[in-house]
Structure formats: structure tokens, C-alpha cells
Motif scaffolding. Structure first.
Motif, short mmCIF file in Angstrom:
data_model
loop_
_atom_site.label_atom_id
_atom_site.label_comp_id
_atom_site.label_asym_id
_atom_site.label_seq_id
_atom_site.Cartn_x
_atom_site.Cartn_y
_atom_site.Cartn_z
N VAL A 68 0.82 -1.20 0.00
CA VAL A 68 0.00 0.00 0.00
C VAL A 68 0.86 1.26 0.00
O VAL A 68 1.79 1.40 0.81
CB VAL A 68 -0.94 0.01 1.23
CG1 VAL A 68 -1.68 1.35 1.33
CG2 VAL A 68 -1.91 -1.15 1.17
N VAL A 69 0.54 2.17 -0.90
CA VAL A 69 1.08 3.52 -0.85
C VAL A 69 -0.06 4.44 -0.40
O VAL A 69 -1.05 4.62 -1.12
CB VAL A 69 1.63 3.97 -2.21
CG1 VAL A 69 2.02 5.45 -2.16
CG2 VAL A 69 2.83 3.13 -2.61
N LEU A 70 0.05 4.97 0.80
CA LEU A 70 -0.94 5.91 1.33
C LEU A 70 -0.58 7.31 0.85
O LEU A 70 0.56 7.74 1.00
CB LEU A 70 -0.95 5.89 2.85
CG LEU A 70 -1.49 4.65 3.56
CD1 LEU A 70 -1.45 4.86 5.08
CD2 LEU A 70 -2.92 4.34 3.12
N VAL A 94 4.52 6.14 2.20
CA VAL A 94 3.58 7.24 2.38
C VAL A 94 4.00 8.38 1.45
O VAL A 94 5.20 8.67 1.32
CB VAL A 94 3.57 7.77 3.82
CG1 VAL A 94 2.42 8.75 4.03
CG2 VAL A 94 3.49 6.64 4.82
N VAL A 95 3.03 8.99 0.80
CA VAL A 95 3.30 10.18 0.00
C VAL A 95 2.46 11.32 0.57
O VAL A 95 1.24 11.25 0.61
CB VAL A 95 2.97 9.98 -1.49
CG1 VAL A 95 3.29 11.25 -2.27
CG2 VAL A 95 3.74 8.79 -2.06
N PHE A 96 3.15 12.35 1.03
CA PHE A 96 2.49 13.55 1.56
C PHE A 96 2.49 14.61 0.46
O PHE A 96 3.56 15.04 0.03
CB PHE A 96 3.24 14.07 2.79
CG PHE A 96 3.23 13.14 3.97
CD1 PHE A 96 2.15 13.10 4.83
CD2 PHE A 96 4.33 12.31 4.23
CE1 PHE A 96 2.14 12.25 5.93
CE2 PHE A 96 4.33 11.46 5.33
CZ PHE A 96 3.23 11.43 6.18
N VAL A 97 1.31 15.00 0.00
CA VAL A 97 1.20 15.94 -1.11
C VAL A 97 0.91 17.34 -0.57
O VAL A 97 -0.22 17.65 -0.19
CB VAL A 97 0.10 15.50 -2.10
CG1 VAL A 97 0.00 16.50 -3.26
CG2 VAL A 97 0.38 14.10 -2.64
N ASP A 98 1.95 18.16 -0.50
CA ASP A 98 1.84 19.53 0.00
C ASP A 98 1.00 19.56 1.28
O ASP A 98 0.10 20.39 1.44
CB ASP A 98 1.20 20.42 -1.07
CG ASP A 98 1.78 21.83 -1.08
OD1 ASP A 98 3.00 21.99 -0.88
OD2 ASP A 98 1.01 22.79 -1.29
N SER A 99 1.33 18.66 2.17
CA SER A 99 0.43 18.39 3.30
C SER A 99 1.00 18.81 4.65
O SER A 99 2.20 19.01 4.81
CB SER A 99 0.09 16.90 3.34
OG SER A 99 1.18 16.16 3.87
N LEU A 176 9.14 6.22 8.95
CA LEU A 176 8.30 5.75 7.85
C LEU A 176 8.96 6.05 6.51
O LEU A 176 9.54 7.13 6.33
CB LEU A 176 6.94 6.44 7.89
CG LEU A 176 6.03 6.16 9.07
CD1 LEU A 176 4.79 7.06 8.99
CD2 LEU A 176 5.61 4.69 9.10
N PRO A 177 8.88 5.14 5.54
CA PRO A 177 9.36 5.46 4.19
C PRO A 177 8.40 6.46 3.56
O PRO A 177 7.21 6.19 3.41
CB PRO A 177 9.33 4.11 3.47
CG PRO A 177 8.29 3.30 4.21
CD PRO A 177 8.32 3.77 5.64
N ALA A 178 8.90 7.64 3.20
CA ALA A 178 7.99 8.70 2.79
C ALA A 178 8.58 9.55 1.66
O ALA A 178 9.79 9.77 1.58
CB ALA A 178 7.64 9.59 3.97
N GLY A 200 16.48 13.06 7.16
CA GLY A 200 16.66 11.66 7.52
C GLY A 200 16.79 10.75 6.32
O GLY A 200 16.54 11.16 5.18
N GLU A 201 17.13 9.52 6.56
CA GLU A 201 17.40 8.59 5.46
C GLU A 201 16.15 8.04 4.79
O GLU A 201 16.22 7.50 3.67
CB GLU A 201 18.25 7.42 5.97
CG GLU A 201 17.59 6.59 7.07
CD GLU A 201 18.46 5.43 7.51
OE1 GLU A 201 19.01 4.73 6.61
OE2 GLU A 201 18.61 5.23 8.72
N HIS A 202 14.99 8.16 5.41
CA HIS A 202 13.78 7.51 4.89
C HIS A 202 12.85 8.44 4.11
O HIS A 202 11.90 7.97 3.50
CB HIS A 202 12.99 6.88 6.04
CG HIS A 202 13.75 5.86 6.81
ND1 HIS A 202 14.21 4.69 6.23
CD2 HIS A 202 14.15 5.83 8.11
CE1 HIS A 202 14.85 3.98 7.15
NE2 HIS A 202 14.84 4.65 8.29
N TRP A 203 13.12 9.74 4.14
CA TRP A 203 12.24 10.70 3.49
C TRP A 203 12.91 11.30 2.26
O TRP A 203 14.11 11.57 2.26
CB TRP A 203 11.87 11.82 4.46
CG TRP A 203 10.78 11.43 5.43
CD1 TRP A 203 10.77 10.34 6.24
CD2 TRP A 203 9.58 12.15 5.68
NE1 TRP A 203 9.63 10.33 6.98
CE2 TRP A 203 8.87 11.43 6.67
CE3 TRP A 203 9.02 13.32 5.18
CZ2 TRP A 203 7.63 11.85 7.15
CZ3 TRP A 203 7.80 13.75 5.66
CH2 TRP A 203 7.11 13.01 6.64
#
Length: 233
Positions: A68-70, A94-99, A176-178, A200-203
């Protein structure tokens, strides 16, 4: 096959993703646009912050989604970030769109750029909900007159409790991978809390030269970014 769960920001429902979903499905992936409680066709349902987190978790669990990609846009980054912790190994990214992003013990209102002292009275004056934007509020965001009219016609008042109840995180958000998508017409730099996580390494940061609602202004480009994020998972 990646399963995208797409959650739009304040005032909006699943309909906001109508031009993005076909692009994701054409690439061979699942795409699930979600309307949160209290909005759009669910406007009569009571909702608080925890309700919205549960809406997202339920969409994943009840449909037994994996890989799942949220995707959380604007306000929805707050419940999406919390839901990402709760779906365990079903999560790919996770993908944060201008959020906005969640902070443990903080609400949308408490971290809003004008502060809770401005937003909370607006909610109270509107009967406990946040009134939708006006056409003037949408100016300068690369939206056509037709897109603005569509936005205004579909927008519904946003339930105030979802904005004032605090988020609850069980671990560091930076673990979280983001991917964070910064829409440059809404400001050239990510907010300080996002900028810190991006060290960080995950974003990872992706910039998109459009306004705050890229699902309307640049649906194909946004879909391409989401597809690219899925390959990083």
C-alpha cells in the motif's frame, strides 16, 4: 501490484482524484480514492480526528490491501501519517502531497500557520465546521476558472473536531518510508517540521511547479510522481 489509497485534504472527497485514478490504473496498479467521514457524500456522518484515521485503516484492512502507498494531501497528511503506523507490513510508502504532517499530541489547529487562536473561532462561528474556500482563496494556484468552479461545487464544510483533536503517534514519523511533494506555488520551501524529517534517510523531497491542488492542476504529473514513489518502496 501497488495499491494506492488516495485521501484529499479539507472540504474534499474521493471525487477530487477523478483525473489521477485512471492514470494509476492504466499503469497496472490499484487506486482507491477515499472520502473521509463528514465530507462529500458522507457529510452527514459524525467525525473526529480518530474517525479519519480509522477510515483509512478500514479501507486498507477491509479490502485486504497489500503493498500500500498511502497518499495524503493537505490536511489529510495528518490522519494518513497516523494510519501508516497502524497498517504494519501492508505499508509500502507514504506520499504527503503539499500536506500537514502529524505530531504526537498536536492538532491541525495547533500547528496551523495562523495559529489556533484564528482557526478555532472560525470553526465555532460556522457551527462547528470549517467553511470551504472562496474563489478568491484559490487564485494564484494554477487552477482554471473551470477547475475552481468544480472545486467550489464539490467542497463541503469540514468537520471541526477533525481539526482540533490531537494526533497520536506510536513511533517517530521519520522512520516511515515517505515522499514529500512540495507544490511550489504554495510556497517554495517545506515547513520546518517537514524540512527536519527530510534530512533523515527515509524521506525524499519531490518538487512540483504548481499550486496546492495538483490533482486538479497537474493530475498526470502528480500520478507520475506517485508511480515513481511506488518504485522506491
Amino acid at each position: 501490484m501497488t495499491q494506492f489509497v488516495l485521501v484529499a485534504g479539507a472540504w474534499l472527497g474521493a471525487w477530487a482524484w477523478d483525473e489521477v485514478v485512471p492514470e494509476l490504473r492504466a499503469a497496472g496498479h490499484g487506486a482507491h480514492a477515499l472520502t473521509l467521514s463528514g465530507l462529500a457524500e458522507r457529510r452527514d456522518e459524525p467525525a473526529g480526528q480518530r474517525t479519519h484515521v480509522q477510515d483509512i485503516v478500514d479501507e486498507v484492512v477491509l479490502h485486504d490491501l497489500r503493498d500500500v502507498v498511502l497518499v495524503g494531501h493537505s490536511y489529510a497528511g495528518i490522519p494518513v501519517g497516523q494510519a501508516a503506523e497502524r497498517i504494519g507490513d501492508r505499508l509500502a510508502r507514504v506520499v504527503f502531497v503539499d500536506s500537514n504532517i502529524p505530531a504526537d499530541g498536536e492538532s491541525f489547529a495547533s500547528t496551523w500557520w495562523q495559529g489556533p487562536g484564528v482557526l478555532e473561532p472560525l470553526i465555532a462561528a460556522n457551527g462547528g465546521s470549517w467553511a470551504p474556500l472562496t474563489a478568491a482563496d484559490c487564485a494564484g494556484q494554477e487552477l482554471t476558472d473551470e477547475q475552481i468552479a468544480r472545486f467550489l461545487a464539490g467542497a463541503t464544510p469540514h468537520p471541526g473536531a477533525t481539526l482540533t483533536e490531537p494526533a497520536a503517534l506510536t513511533g517517530p514519523l521519520g522512520a516511515l518510508p515517505a515522499t514529500y511533494v512540495k507544490c511550489l506555488l504554495d510556497g517554495p520551501e517545506p515547513a520546518d517540521d517537514v524540512a527536519k524529517l527530510l534530512t533523515g534517510e527515509h524521506w525524499r523531497l519531490v518538487e512540483l511547479d504548481t499550486g496546492h491542488w495538483p490533482m486538479f492542476s497537474r493530475p498526470r504529473e502528480l500520478a507520475g510522481i506517485l508511480l515513481g514513489a511506488a518504485t522506491e518502496s
